[in-house]
Design a protein around this motif. Structure first.
Motif, PDB file in Angstrom:
ATOM      1  N   GLY A  26       0.800  -1.219   0.000  1.00  0.00           N
ATOM      2  CA  GLY A  26       0.000   0.000   0.000  1.00  0.00           C
ATOM      3  C   GLY A  26       0.834   1.271   0.000  1.00  0.00           C
ATOM      4  O   GLY A  26       0.363   2.335   0.384  1.00  0.00           O
ATOM      5  N   LYS A  27       2.095   1.200  -0.454  1.00  0.00           N
ATOM      6  CA  LYS A  27       2.950   2.392  -0.508  1.00  0.00           C
ATOM      7  C   LYS A  27       2.359   3.442  -1.447  1.00  0.00           C
ATOM      8  O   LYS A  27       2.128   4.581  -1.083  1.00  0.00           O
ATOM      9  CB  LYS A  27       4.362   2.023  -0.983  1.00  0.00           C
ATOM     10  CG  LYS A  27       5.152   1.199  -0.029  1.00  0.00           C
ATOM     11  CD  LYS A  27       6.573   0.914  -0.524  1.00  0.00           C
ATOM     12  CE  LYS A  27       6.629  -0.028  -1.692  1.00  0.00           C
ATOM     13  NZ  LYS A  27       6.250  -1.420  -1.338  1.00  0.00           N
ATOM     14  N   THR A  28       2.078   3.024  -2.665  1.00  0.00           N
ATOM     15  CA  THR A  28       1.574   3.962  -3.662  1.00  0.00           C
ATOM     16  C   THR A  28       0.217   4.502  -3.267  1.00  0.00           C
ATOM     17  O   THR A  28      -0.043   5.701  -3.360  1.00  0.00           O
ATOM     18  CB  THR A  28       1.515   3.266  -5.039  1.00  0.00           C
ATOM     19  OG1 THR A  28       2.839   2.855  -5.391  1.00  0.00           O
ATOM     20  CG2 THR A  28       0.980   4.199  -6.097  1.00  0.00           C
ATOM     21  N   THR A  29      -0.668   3.632  -2.809  1.00  0.00           N
ATOM     22  CA  THR A  29      -2.019   4.048  -2.408  1.00  0.00           C
ATOM     23  C   THR A  29      -1.941   5.075  -1.281  1.00  0.00           C
ATOM     24  O   THR A  29      -2.674   6.061  -1.275  1.00  0.00           O
ATOM     25  CB  THR A  29      -2.822   2.805  -1.981  1.00  0.00           C
ATOM     26  OG1 THR A  29      -2.802   1.862  -3.057  1.00  0.00           O
ATOM     27  CG2 THR A  29      -4.253   3.156  -1.633  1.00  0.00           C
ATOM     28  N   ALA A  40       9.102   7.721  -7.252  1.00  0.00           N
ATOM     29  CA  ALA A  40      10.461   7.194  -7.378  1.00  0.00           C
ATOM     30  C   ALA A  40      10.457   5.699  -7.646  1.00  0.00           C
ATOM     31  O   ALA A  40      11.439   5.009  -7.395  1.00  0.00           O
ATOM     32  CB  ALA A  40      11.250   7.503  -6.114  1.00  0.00           C
ATOM     33  N   ASP A  41       9.357   5.194  -8.195  1.00  0.00           N
ATOM     34  CA  ASP A  41       9.265   3.763  -8.495  1.00  0.00           C
ATOM     35  C   ASP A  41       9.183   3.592 -10.008  1.00  0.00           C
ATOM     36  O   ASP A  41       8.284   4.144 -10.641  1.00  0.00           O
ATOM     37  CB  ASP A  41       8.040   3.160  -7.802  1.00  0.00           C
ATOM     38  CG  ASP A  41       7.921   1.663  -8.028  1.00  0.00           C
ATOM     39  OD1 ASP A  41       7.044   1.039  -7.418  1.00  0.00           O
ATOM     40  OD2 ASP A  41       8.703   1.107  -8.835  1.00  0.00           O
ATOM     41  N   PRO A  42      10.092   2.840 -10.611  1.00  0.00           N
ATOM     42  CA  PRO A  42      10.069   2.672 -12.067  1.00  0.00           C
ATOM     43  C   PRO A  42       8.740   2.139 -12.596  1.00  0.00           C
ATOM     44  O   PRO A  42       8.420   2.331 -13.768  1.00  0.00           O
ATOM     45  CB  PRO A  42      11.187   1.659 -12.329  1.00  0.00           C
ATOM     46  CG  PRO A  42      12.086   1.720 -11.155  1.00  0.00           C
ATOM     47  CD  PRO A  42      11.235   2.124 -10.006  1.00  0.00           C
ATOM     48  N   GLY A  58       6.000   3.373 -11.886  1.00  0.00           N
ATOM     49  CA  GLY A  58       5.241   4.574 -12.173  1.00  0.00           C
ATOM     50  C   GLY A  58       3.774   4.488 -11.809  1.00  0.00           C
ATOM     51  O   GLY A  58       2.936   5.128 -12.437  1.00  0.00           O
ATOM     52  N   ASN A  59       3.439   3.736 -10.758  1.00  0.00           N
ATOM     53  CA  ASN A  59       2.030   3.599 -10.377  1.00  0.00           C
ATOM     54  C   ASN A  59       1.460   4.913  -9.835  1.00  0.00           C
ATOM     55  O   ASN A  59       0.318   5.256 -10.100  1.00  0.00           O
ATOM     56  CB  ASN A  59       1.859   2.508  -9.317  1.00  0.00           C
ATOM     57  CG  ASN A  59       2.036   1.097  -9.870  1.00  0.00           C
ATOM     58  OD1 ASN A  59       2.320   0.169  -9.137  1.00  0.00           O
ATOM     59  ND2 ASN A  59       1.850   0.911 -11.169  1.00  0.00           N
ATOM     60  N   ALA A  60       2.253   5.679  -9.074  1.00  0.00           N
ATOM     61  CA  ALA A  60       1.747   6.940  -8.521  1.00  0.00           C
ATOM     62  C   ALA A  60       1.450   7.921  -9.658  1.00  0.00           C
ATOM     63  O   ALA A  60       0.482   8.676  -9.620  1.00  0.00           O
ATOM     64  CB  ALA A  60       2.758   7.538  -7.545  1.00  0.00           C
ATOM     65  N   ILE A 110       7.168  11.162  -1.096  1.00  0.00           N
ATOM     66  CA  ILE A 110       7.928  10.371  -2.070  1.00  0.00           C
ATOM     67  C   ILE A 110       7.470   8.914  -2.015  1.00  0.00           C
ATOM     68  O   ILE A 110       7.488   8.296  -0.950  1.00  0.00           O
ATOM     69  CB  ILE A 110       9.445  10.431  -1.777  1.00  0.00           C
ATOM     70  CG1 ILE A 110       9.919  11.880  -1.539  1.00  0.00           C
ATOM     71  CG2 ILE A 110      10.225   9.785  -2.921  1.00  0.00           C
ATOM     72  CD1 ILE A 110      11.337  11.954  -0.984  1.00  0.00           C
ATOM     73  N   ASP A 111       7.094   8.357  -3.173  1.00  0.00           N
ATOM     74  CA  ASP A 111       6.667   6.957  -3.252  1.00  0.00           C
ATOM     75  C   ASP A 111       7.861   6.083  -3.627  1.00  0.00           C
ATOM     76  O   ASP A 111       8.471   6.284  -4.681  1.00  0.00           O
ATOM     77  CB  ASP A 111       5.573   6.800  -4.310  1.00  0.00           C
ATOM     78  CG  ASP A 111       5.013   5.374  -4.382  1.00  0.00           C
ATOM     79  OD1 ASP A 111       4.483   4.989  -5.440  1.00  0.00           O
ATOM     80  OD2 ASP A 111       5.118   4.640  -3.372  1.00  0.00           O
ATOM     81  N   ALA A 112       8.213   5.111  -2.793  1.00  0.00           N
ATOM     82  CA  ALA A 112       9.397   4.280  -3.004  1.00  0.00           C
ATOM     83  C   ALA A 112       9.060   2.978  -3.724  1.00  0.00           C
ATOM     84  O   ALA A 112       7.932   2.498  -3.669  1.00  0.00           O
ATOM     85  CB  ALA A 112      10.045   3.958  -1.652  1.00  0.00           C
TER      86      ALA A 112
HETATM   87 MG   LIG Z   1       3.935   1.105  -5.322  1.00  0.00          MG
END
Ligand SMILES: [Mg+2]
Ligand SMILES: Nc1ncnc2c1ncn2[C@@H]1O[C@H](COP(=O)(O)OP(=O)(O)OP(=O)(O)O)[C@@H](O)[C@H]1O
Ligand SMILES: Nc1ncnc2c1ncn2[C@@H]1O[C@H](COP(=O)(O)OP(=O)(O)OP(=O)(O)O)[C@@H](O)[C@H]1O
Ligand SMILES: [Mg+2]
Lengths: 262, 262
Positions: free
Chosen positions: B14-17, B38-40, B42-44, B130-132
């Motif tokens: 649930g990082k992006t959410t 910052a996640d390749p 690119g979900n965010a 920042i989304d990891a």
């Molecule tokens: Mg994510």
């Protein structure tokens, strides 16, 4: 000997749950099976009840040994744990595996260390299943280079669809440059809930994208699958009549039939 | 200016959410907010409705520019997209970010490029989120080095508990060597189902481990949270009265109160 890598860079889609229950299913049917935990989180190691503190050699040690030594015979054996009759053997992973990228990066043929390691035991197993980390880094590339087929667990969620084209691109490059034998074995839908529109939409899109590569078996969302790791046993053994375990038993059959047909 | 990194190497927790809905919550309350993807995967970026094909500059371009140039002024600006009134700005991510580790590895001060990039805009925002990605590699280290606090989303599952000690170890090292200001802001329980014994057990363990760092707000499992990304809008906007959105609105309040108290 089939070597199946369970890969998907999207996190939490059911890679470990699929790898652990498939390996358990194959071993329970009498197939000599090796499960390789290639994720520094070491969830598959815990999922099969191995105490990480008691582990003497891991996949990281194998990579280190191979990075400066051409001879792969006997390198993997010290890291293999036998879990007993009707169970898969396992090459465990511990935190030190997080340092593998640096070791692999400096090795000659940096994508091929895992392939070499597995070759040295190829006549001792009928099946090898490899659990991948949630990334497309050098560990996952090693897995794709070593595998004859890949299983792609697909969580029935929107974000999970997004990463598919990146994964396919990576598989194509590895197939073209490193491992021409690599095939997509099965895409398996996980955490499926038929009542939920999103689940049905994802199923449609995945079937359109992959056609007959999509497994007949669909894994439902089932709490037993997430409870079993806490007891260090695959759900297939701990809750054999649960919806999740029954689905993974079916999937094991499907994978066996697929290989018999080849 | 608070910079909160949303980190956890376990996948699918649930990082992006959390990053998307918290950034949306802060912006809706009038705070100038920047979300850095910052996640390749690119979900965010997708979760906020940005079309990746139309993006001109990304976080990867920022890292490339900084890797061979000391001057950080004006490097981040071209990558910032404004999404309109009451919305967060975003630094998007596309597939090219998967090549960031190699770029960062060769840069002087390889852990500090993100910190430098964000410093150049520090007087233009009240908050940066920042989304990891699901790993503890160099991108996540850059996030920990740049952040004033971290948010750790904790899925209420057994495997999610396993990675906590590794995450804490990494945070401790970054705090000791690179960023003494780094603190744990909040650990937030996600996908919680009170009827499920495992959820309650994980809640107990996490509260024992983190004490008052555990957020009062608990995010329930709620299908609206997983449906919203398909429409490119945060659930907070698309389904404001859903259980998931209400919980994230509460969490936004909790984070704002926490900062007011400092
Ligand atoms: Mg994510
Ligand atoms: N069909 C299912 N029903 C319910 N829970 C499931 C199911 N499959 C997996 N889970 C649970 O969901 C979580 C994610 O699954 P799992 O850890 O296997 O995914 P993963 O892809 O290996 O994650 P990572 O990307 O971190 O390696 C785990 O807690 C697992 O127990
Ligand atoms: N509280 C919730 N209830 C139901 N579904 C949720 C909830 N939170 C997140 N999800 C869904 O679960 C999946 C995993 O969440 P998300 O992608 O935010 O996790 P993540 O930690 O960012 O994953 P990754 O490790 O791949 O970056 C997504 O499909 C998301 O839509
Ligand atoms: Mg896993």
């Amino acid at each position: 000997m089939p070597i199946w890598g369970v890969v998907n860079q999207k996190g939490g889609v059911g890679k470990t749950t699929t790898a652990v229950n498939l390996a358990a299913g194959l071993a329970a049917k009498g197939h000599r099976t090796l499960l390789v935990d290639a994720d520094p989180q070491g969830n598959a190691t815990t999922g099969l009840g191995v105490d990480k503190r008691a582990v003497e050699a891991t996949l990281f040690d194998v990579f280190s040994a191979l990075s400066n030594n051409a001879e792969s015979d006997g390198v993997l054996k010290p890291a293999i744990l036998s879990l007993g009759e009707g169970q898969p053997d396992i090459v465990p992973a511990t935190l030190d595996l997080a340092g593998a990228e640096a070791v692999l990066l400096n090795a000659v043929g940096k994508e091929l260390l895992l392939r070499d390691a597995l070759e040295s035991v190829s006549d001792e197993y009928d099946w090898i299943i490899i659990d991948a980390p949630p990334s497309l880094g050098l560990i996952t590339i090693n897995i794709l280079a070593a595998s004859s087929e890949v299983i792609v667990p697909m969580q029935c969620e929107f974000y999970a669809l997004e990463g598919l084209s990146q994964l396919m691109k990576t598989i194509d490059i590895v197939k073209k440059r490193i491992n021409p034998e690599l095939k997509i074995g099965r895409v398996i839908l996980t955490m499926y809930d038929g009542r939920n529109k999103l689940s049905r939409q994802v199923r449609e899109e995945v079937t359109e994208f992959f056609g007959d590569k999509v497994a007949q078996t669909i894994i439902p969302r089932n709490v037993r699958l997430s409870e079993a790791p806490g007891f260090g046993e695959p759900a297939l053994q701990l809750y054999p009549s649960s919806k999740g375990a029954v689905a993974y038993a079916e999937f094991t059959e499907e994978v066996l039939n697929l290989c018999a047909a080849h």
